[in-house]
Design a protein around this motif. Sequence first.
Motif, PDB file in Angstrom:
ATOM      1  N   UNK A 189      55.123  89.209  28.716  1.00  0.00           N
ATOM      2  CA  UNK A 189      55.425  89.328  27.286  1.00  0.00           C
ATOM      3  C   UNK A 189      55.413  87.969  26.611  1.00  0.00           C
ATOM      4  N   UNK A 190      56.025  86.984  27.230  1.00  0.00           N
ATOM      5  CA  UNK A 190      56.075  85.636  26.653  1.00  0.00           C
ATOM      6  C   UNK A 190      54.686  85.015  26.622  1.00  0.00           C
ATOM      7  N   UNK A 191      53.902  85.227  27.687  1.00  0.00           N
ATOM      8  CA  UNK A 191      52.547  84.669  27.736  1.00  0.00           C
ATOM      9  C   UNK A 191      51.671  85.247  26.628  1.00  0.00           C
ATOM     10  N   UNK A 192      51.726  86.569  26.431  1.00  0.00           N
ATOM     11  CA  UNK A 192      50.937  87.201  25.377  1.00  0.00           C
ATOM     12  C   UNK A 192      51.391  86.703  24.009  1.00  0.00           C
ATOM     13  N   UNK A 193      52.707  86.532  23.830  1.00  0.00           N
ATOM     14  CA  UNK A 193      53.223  86.024  22.560  1.00  0.00           C
ATOM     15  C   UNK A 193      52.731  84.606  22.285  1.00  0.00           C
ATOM     16  N   UNK A 194      52.694  83.775  23.325  1.00  0.00           N
ATOM     17  CA  UNK A 194      52.227  82.392  23.161  1.00  0.00           C
ATOM     18  C   UNK A 194      50.740  82.367  22.818  1.00  0.00           C
ATOM     19  N   UNK A 195      49.943  83.173  23.526  1.00  0.00           N
ATOM     20  CA  UNK A 195      48.505  83.223  23.249  1.00  0.00           C
ATOM     21  C   UNK A 195      48.253  83.698  21.825  1.00  0.00           C
ATOM     22  N   UNK A 196      48.982  84.723  21.405  1.00  0.00           N
ATOM     23  CA  UNK A 196      48.836  85.241  20.041  1.00  0.00           C
ATOM     24  C   UNK A 196      49.223  84.194  19.011  1.00  0.00           C
ATOM     25  N   UNK A 197      50.314  83.471  19.285  1.00  0.00           N
ATOM     26  CA  UNK A 197      50.759  82.430  18.356  1.00  0.00           C
ATOM     27  C   UNK A 197      49.733  81.306  18.247  1.00  0.00           C
ATOM     28  N   UNK A 198      49.115  80.951  19.376  1.00  0.00           N
ATOM     29  CA  UNK A 198      48.091  79.900  19.358  1.00  0.00           C
ATOM     30  C   UNK A 198      46.889  80.332  18.540  1.00  0.00           C
TER      31      UNK A 198
END
Length: 293
Positions: A271-280
Motif C-alpha cells: 500500500x505504501x509503495x503504490x502510494x509513493x509511486x502514485x505521488x511521484x
Amino acid sequence: MKKTWRKNAVGYLFLSPWLIGLIGLSIIPMAASLYLSFTNYDMFTTPKWIGMDNYKHMFEDPKYLTSVKVTLTYVLLSVPLQLMFALGVALLLNRGLRGLKIYRAAYYIPSLFGGSVAVSLLWRQLFGGEGLLNKVLAHFGIHGMNWISTPDTALYTLVILSIWQFGAPMVIFLAGLKQIPLELYEAAKIDGASKIRQFFSLTLPMLSPIILFNLVMQIIHAFQAFTPAYIISGGTGGPLDSTLFYTLYLFQKAFTLFQMGYASAMAWVLLIAVAIVTAIIFGTSKKWVFYQE
C-alpha cells in the motif's frame, strides 16, 4: 435548527449504508491489519506483539525479494505496452469507422474477462506444450516449448495477457481523442505539419491528462495482479518463482502458511509503495501534462 437537523438526518440516513460499509469493511479491517503487522499471528493463537520484526524479516527473505523483482518487472513491461497498444487502437477507431460501437464493445470485452479464472485457464492451454501457439508454430516448421513451464518465458505470457486487456484504457483514450477540436488539426495541416508531427505536437499534449489517468490506474491494477499468476502457476509462482507476484506470495504467507502478521506487513508495504509511486507520478506530471482550457 430543528429543520436543519431533520434535513441532515435524512441525508445521513441515506448515507448510512455506505458509511457502515466504509467503517465495517474498510476502516476497521485496515486498522486490524495494521495492528497485526506488528504481531506474530497464525489465526489459531492470540497475536503476540513483536514490533518491527515482520518488516525487518522481509529484507532477509529471499522469496520476498524475488516477488518484488517479479512484480516490478511485470509492472514495467505490461503497463507501457498496454497503454501504447490501447492508444494505437483508439487512434484507429477514431478515424470514423463504420460500426464503431461494435468494435469498441468487442475490444472492451477482454478487459471484463481478462482477469477471470476461465481466461487464465484458457491462457494456460494456449501457451502449454500442446497448446494452440505451438500448433501454429509447427505449421511453419518451428518447434515450440511449454511457454508457461519455462522460467525464461513464463512471466512474459502473463505480460501478454495483461496487454490483451487493453479495452478499458482504449475506451478512455477514444473518449479523449473525440474531445480534441478538429480545428487544431486543420490549422496544423495548413501550417504543413505531417501526421507524425501532429501526433507528437498536438495529440499527445492534448491527451496528457488522459494518459496520466490511465497510467496511474493501470499501475495500481498491475501491482494488484493475482488471478492469472495463481491459476497459470497452480498457486506456486513457478517455475522457479518466475511468476511469484507480490500478491501471490502474500496469499501463500496468509492462507497457506497462516503467517497473518507477516502477510499484513506485506500488505501495508505494498500500500505504501503504490502510494509513493502514485505521488511521484503526480508530482512530476506538471512537467508533461498540458491541461485543456
